[in-house]
Structures are given as C-alpha cells and as structure tokens.
Design a protein around this motif. Structure first.
Motif, PDB file in Angstrom:
ATOM      1  N   MET A 120       0.864  -1.159   0.000  1.00  0.00           N
ATOM      2  CA  MET A 120       0.000   0.000   0.000  1.00  0.00           C
ATOM      3  C   MET A 120       0.908   1.219   0.000  1.00  0.00           C
ATOM      4  O   MET A 120       1.682   1.409   0.928  1.00  0.00           O
ATOM      5  CB  MET A 120      -0.901  -0.045   1.245  1.00  0.00           C
ATOM      6  CG  MET A 120      -2.103   0.858   1.197  1.00  0.00           C
ATOM      7  SD  MET A 120      -1.679   2.597   1.375  1.00  0.00           S
ATOM      8  CE  MET A 120      -0.786   2.585   2.910  1.00  0.00           C
ATOM      9  N   THR A 121       0.812   2.021  -1.037  1.00  0.00           N
ATOM     10  CA  THR A 121       1.817   3.065  -1.234  1.00  0.00           C
ATOM     11  C   THR A 121       1.181   4.339  -1.800  1.00  0.00           C
ATOM     12  O   THR A 121       0.302   4.275  -2.664  1.00  0.00           O
ATOM     13  CB  THR A 121       2.943   2.535  -2.163  1.00  0.00           C
ATOM     14  OG1 THR A 121       3.883   3.567  -2.437  1.00  0.00           O
ATOM     15  CG2 THR A 121       2.393   1.979  -3.464  1.00  0.00           C
ATOM     16  N   VAL A 122       1.610   5.482  -1.280  1.00  0.00           N
ATOM     17  CA  VAL A 122       1.077   6.792  -1.669  1.00  0.00           C
ATOM     18  C   VAL A 122       2.246   7.755  -1.831  1.00  0.00           C
ATOM     19  O   VAL A 122       3.218   7.685  -1.072  1.00  0.00           O
ATOM     20  CB  VAL A 122       0.120   7.341  -0.588  1.00  0.00           C
ATOM     21  CG1 VAL A 122      -0.382   8.731  -0.969  1.00  0.00           C
ATOM     22  CG2 VAL A 122      -1.051   6.413  -0.371  1.00  0.00           C
ATOM     23  N   ALA A 123       2.166   8.640  -2.818  1.00  0.00           N
ATOM     24  CA  ALA A 123       3.206   9.656  -2.990  1.00  0.00           C
ATOM     25  C   ALA A 123       2.590  10.924  -3.557  1.00  0.00           C
ATOM     26  O   ALA A 123       1.532  10.887  -4.200  1.00  0.00           O
ATOM     27  CB  ALA A 123       4.312   9.153  -3.914  1.00  0.00           C
ATOM     28  N   LEU A 124       3.266  12.041  -3.321  1.00  0.00           N
ATOM     29  CA  LEU A 124       2.866  13.332  -3.882  1.00  0.00           C
ATOM     30  C   LEU A 124       4.009  13.830  -4.747  1.00  0.00           C
ATOM     31  O   LEU A 124       5.165  13.878  -4.309  1.00  0.00           O
ATOM     32  CB  LEU A 124       2.577  14.324  -2.748  1.00  0.00           C
ATOM     33  CG  LEU A 124       1.867  15.614  -3.142  1.00  0.00           C
ATOM     34  CD1 LEU A 124       0.465  15.337  -3.679  1.00  0.00           C
ATOM     35  CD2 LEU A 124       1.774  16.553  -1.930  1.00  0.00           C
ATOM     36  N   HIS A 125       3.688  14.178  -5.998  1.00  0.00           N
ATOM     37  CA  HIS A 125       4.691  14.555  -6.994  1.00  0.00           C
ATOM     38  C   HIS A 125       4.340  15.938  -7.519  1.00  0.00           C
ATOM     39  O   HIS A 125       3.168  16.221  -7.800  1.00  0.00           O
ATOM     40  CB  HIS A 125       4.671  13.526  -8.131  1.00  0.00           C
ATOM     41  CG  HIS A 125       5.875  13.529  -9.010  1.00  0.00           C
ATOM     42  ND1 HIS A 125       6.105  14.507  -9.960  1.00  0.00           N
ATOM     43  CD2 HIS A 125       6.918  12.671  -9.095  1.00  0.00           C
ATOM     44  CE1 HIS A 125       7.233  14.238 -10.595  1.00  0.00           C
ATOM     45  NE2 HIS A 125       7.754  13.126 -10.090  1.00  0.00           N
ATOM     46  N   ASP A 126       5.344  16.809  -7.674  1.00  0.00           N
ATOM     47  CA  ASP A 126       5.061  18.177  -8.121  1.00  0.00           C
ATOM     48  C   ASP A 126       5.296  18.372  -9.615  1.00  0.00           C
ATOM     49  O   ASP A 126       5.308  19.502 -10.102  1.00  0.00           O
ATOM     50  CB  ASP A 126       5.876  19.186  -7.314  1.00  0.00           C
ATOM     51  CG  ASP A 126       7.383  19.076  -7.557  1.00  0.00           C
ATOM     52  OD1 ASP A 126       7.798  18.242  -8.388  1.00  0.00           O
ATOM     53  OD2 ASP A 126       8.144  19.827  -6.916  1.00  0.00           O
ATOM     54  N   THR A 166       8.022  17.468 -11.100  1.00  0.00           N
ATOM     55  CA  THR A 166       9.469  17.349 -11.273  1.00  0.00           C
ATOM     56  C   THR A 166      10.060  16.314 -10.328  1.00  0.00           C
ATOM     57  O   THR A 166      10.881  15.487 -10.724  1.00  0.00           O
ATOM     58  CB  THR A 166      10.162  18.704 -11.030  1.00  0.00           C
ATOM     59  OG1 THR A 166       9.620  19.682 -11.924  1.00  0.00           O
ATOM     60  CG2 THR A 166      11.663  18.596 -11.262  1.00  0.00           C
ATOM     61  N   ASP A 167       9.617  16.367  -9.071  1.00  0.00           N
ATOM     62  CA  ASP A 167      10.158  15.468  -8.051  1.00  0.00           C
ATOM     63  C   ASP A 167       9.052  14.973  -7.125  1.00  0.00           C
ATOM     64  O   ASP A 167       7.994  15.600  -7.000  1.00  0.00           O
ATOM     65  CB  ASP A 167      11.216  16.184  -7.199  1.00  0.00           C
ATOM     66  CG  ASP A 167      12.442  16.583  -7.998  1.00  0.00           C
ATOM     67  OD1 ASP A 167      13.100  15.675  -8.545  1.00  0.00           O
ATOM     68  OD2 ASP A 167      12.729  17.794  -8.084  1.00  0.00           O
ATOM     69  N   VAL A 168       9.341  13.871  -6.436  1.00  0.00           N
ATOM     70  CA  VAL A 168       8.478  13.389  -5.356  1.00  0.00           C
ATOM     71  C   VAL A 168       8.746  14.254  -4.138  1.00  0.00           C
ATOM     72  O   VAL A 168       9.897  14.413  -3.721  1.00  0.00           O
ATOM     73  CB  VAL A 168       8.775  11.910  -5.033  1.00  0.00           C
ATOM     74  CG1 VAL A 168       7.977  11.455  -3.828  1.00  0.00           C
ATOM     75  CG2 VAL A 168       8.467  11.038  -6.242  1.00  0.00           C
ATOM     76  N   ILE A 169       7.692  14.823  -3.551  1.00  0.00           N
ATOM     77  CA  ILE A 169       7.883  15.705  -2.402  1.00  0.00           C
ATOM     78  C   ILE A 169       7.447  15.066  -1.087  1.00  0.00           C
ATOM     79  O   ILE A 169       7.774  15.567  -0.015  1.00  0.00           O
ATOM     80  CB  ILE A 169       7.166  17.064  -2.606  1.00  0.00           C
ATOM     81  CG1 ILE A 169       5.686  16.875  -2.895  1.00  0.00           C
ATOM     82  CG2 ILE A 169       7.833  17.848  -3.725  1.00  0.00           C
ATOM     83  CD1 ILE A 169       4.930  18.190  -3.028  1.00  0.00           C
ATOM     84  N   ALA A 170       6.736  13.957  -1.152  1.00  0.00           N
ATOM     85  CA  ALA A 170       6.377  13.208   0.058  1.00  0.00           C
ATOM     86  C   ALA A 170       5.877  11.834  -0.365  1.00  0.00           C
ATOM     87  O   ALA A 170       5.270  11.692  -1.426  1.00  0.00           O
ATOM     88  CB  ALA A 170       5.294  13.929   0.862  1.00  0.00           C
ATOM     89  N   SER A 171       6.130  10.821   0.464  1.00  0.00           N
ATOM     90  CA  SER A 171       5.676   9.473   0.120  1.00  0.00           C
ATOM     91  C   SER A 171       5.542   8.622   1.371  1.00  0.00           C
ATOM     92  O   SER A 171       6.121   8.914   2.416  1.00  0.00           O
ATOM     93  CB  SER A 171       6.643   8.800  -0.867  1.00  0.00           C
ATOM     94  OG  SER A 171       7.911   8.605  -0.264  1.00  0.00           O
ATOM     95  N   ALA A 200       5.895   6.440  -5.496  1.00  0.00           N
ATOM     96  CA  ALA A 200       6.882   7.418  -5.955  1.00  0.00           C
ATOM     97  C   ALA A 200       7.368   7.075  -7.358  1.00  0.00           C
ATOM     98  O   ALA A 200       7.479   7.951  -8.230  1.00  0.00           O
ATOM     99  CB  ALA A 200       8.056   7.462  -4.978  1.00  0.00           C
ATOM    100  N   ALA A 201       7.637   5.781  -7.605  1.00  0.00           N
ATOM    101  CA  ALA A 201       8.089   5.364  -8.937  1.00  0.00           C
ATOM    102  C   ALA A 201       6.974   5.504  -9.965  1.00  0.00           C
ATOM    103  O   ALA A 201       7.202   5.958 -11.093  1.00  0.00           O
ATOM    104  CB  ALA A 201       8.587   3.922  -8.890  1.00  0.00           C
ATOM    105  N   LEU A 202       5.748   5.113  -9.594  1.00  0.00           N
ATOM    106  CA  LEU A 202       4.616   5.235 -10.517  1.00  0.00           C
ATOM    107  C   LEU A 202       4.384   6.690 -10.905  1.00  0.00           C
ATOM    108  O   LEU A 202       4.166   7.011 -12.078  1.00  0.00           O
ATOM    109  CB  LEU A 202       3.347   4.663  -9.867  1.00  0.00           C
ATOM    110  CG  LEU A 202       3.314   3.152  -9.628  1.00  0.00           C
ATOM    111  CD1 LEU A 202       2.082   2.777  -8.803  1.00  0.00           C
ATOM    112  CD2 LEU A 202       3.319   2.378 -10.941  1.00  0.00           C
ATOM    113  N   ALA A 203       4.430   7.590  -9.912  1.00  0.00           N
ATOM    114  CA  ALA A 203       4.197   9.010 -10.181  1.00  0.00           C
ATOM    115  C   ALA A 203       5.309   9.599 -11.041  1.00  0.00           C
ATOM    116  O   ALA A 203       5.056  10.378 -11.974  1.00  0.00           O
ATOM    117  CB  ALA A 203       4.080   9.776  -8.863  1.00  0.00           C
ATOM    118  N   SER A 204       6.551   9.234 -10.745  1.00  0.00           N
ATOM    119  CA  SER A 204       7.683   9.765 -11.508  1.00  0.00           C
ATOM    120  C   SER A 204       7.643   9.295 -12.954  1.00  0.00           C
ATOM    121  O   SER A 204       7.893  10.072 -13.884  1.00  0.00           O
ATOM    122  CB  SER A 204       8.999   9.342 -10.854  1.00  0.00           C
ATOM    123  OG  SER A 204       9.121   9.890  -9.564  1.00  0.00           O
TER     124      SER A 204
END
Length: 206
Positions: free
Chosen positions: A1-7, A9-14, A165-169
């Motif tokens: 179960m994984t969550v991330a916030l991406h701006d 350009t970069d992941v800013i929280a995960s 984080a990888a999915l968002a990037s």
C-alpha cells in the motif's frame, strides 16, 4: 500500500507499507499523512496516478476506486500505470534486458520482460515460474515474485515492491513527453479467487 505526492518534477512526500489485507483501512490515512508532510490539502492535487496491476483483485479495486473517487471529487484526470512498469522504472539494474516478476499466488507470477527501465518488451502475463524458466534464463529479475522462486530467478535485484513514488515519476515523465497513459482500469490476467458457487441451494419461503 503506497502513496506519494509529486510536483511534476520530483516526489515531495511518500509513504509505503506492506500489508496484504488492510488496503482500505490504511490507504486514506496514508493520503492524509503524505499531504500533511507536504503542507498541502487534497484540493491542491491536479492529477491522480494509480497502479492498474496486474495484481490481486481486492488490492487493485481499493486503489482504483479511491483514485476514481478523488478524480471525480476534484475534477482532475486519473491516469493508470502498469505496476510492473513502476517496478522496472525503479530497478537498480544499470542496463537490460531484465525481468520483473510479482507474486500472483497460486504458485504463479505476474511478469514481463524489459529492454531497460522504461521499455517493456512483452505484454504482462501470468505463469508458473517453471513454465517460463527457459524464456527468462540468465536474465536479472526484479520484484517479490522473483524472490519466491530462486530456481527460476537466481539473480534478483531491488526493489521488492512497487512504490507510488516510482509510478508518479514514470507517469510525470511520460506525460511531459506527450505520451498517453492507460485508462485507470484494472489489468486482470485471470478470474478472481472468490466466485459465486455454481450449485448453491435456493431457499423458497412457504
């Protein structure tokens, strides 16, 4: 179960947590935690990315329905990314080809072959490891499924599990290039374990 916030350009929280049974219980608190870490509210989000599998039925449904709900509530697009692609993107392998394999249970793996971290060579498939041993012989492998079957995958690399984080990037990179991402719909490769019994008893009130 994984969550991330991406701006963009970069992941800013995960946040990531391995738990095969409590997806619904853990997902929303993780979203709140990641937003709080970034100092943002949910209405700041401009797009949603969700893993579409292949993977277990329940886990996929929880993630996809949550993503769809957020997308509808916020009026933002929802993009799908193949889970195997996310693992390949994060692989610590300098050059390919290599294989990504996740646990499909029933003594099977979900797998695909990659030329490099961004190029999938085969469609995702589900097979018994012994049945694909010749096709993957000599190739490095990534993923929890590969770790379970060392006879077929003797050379296993990180990561073990996919990360948001990888999915968002990966999604951000593809969108920046103008590529279309898959629909946010589950990539099922077989029927779910739970099915309606064929010969169930009908009770008729008198």
């Amino acid at each position: 179960m994984t969550v991330a916030l991406h701006d963009g350009t970069d992941v800013i929280a995960s946040s990531s947590q391995v738990d095969a049974r409590r997806h619904g219980e853990l997902l929303l608190p993780a979203v709140d935690r990641v937003l709080a870490e970034a100092g943002l509210r949910l209405d700041a989000v401009t797009g949603i990315v969700v893993g579409i599998g292949p993977g277990p039925y329940t886990g996929l449904r929880v993630g996809l329905m949550t993503a769809d709900t957020f997308g509808l509530a916020l009026g933002v697009p929802v993009h799908g990314v193949c889970t195997l692609d996310g693992l390949a993107y994060a692989a610590d392998i300098e050059k390919g080809p290599f294989v990504v394999a996740t646990d499909a249970r029933r003594k099977e793996v979900y797998w695909a072959r990659y030329a490099d971290s961004r190029t999938r060579l085969t469609d995702p498939a589900v097979d018994r490891p012994a049945d694909i041993a010749e096709r993957v012989a000599g190739l490095p492998a990534v993923g929890a499924g590969a770790l379970l079957y060392p006879d077929t995958f003797p050379n296993v690399h990180e990561p073990e599990h996919v990360s948001a984080a990888a999915l968002a990037s990966l999604a951000a990179e593809r969108l920046a290039k103008g590529e279309e991402l898959p629909e946010a719909r589950p990539l099922y490769l077989r029927r779910p374990d739970a099915q309606v019994p064929k010969n169930y008893k009908v009770v008729t009130p008198k």
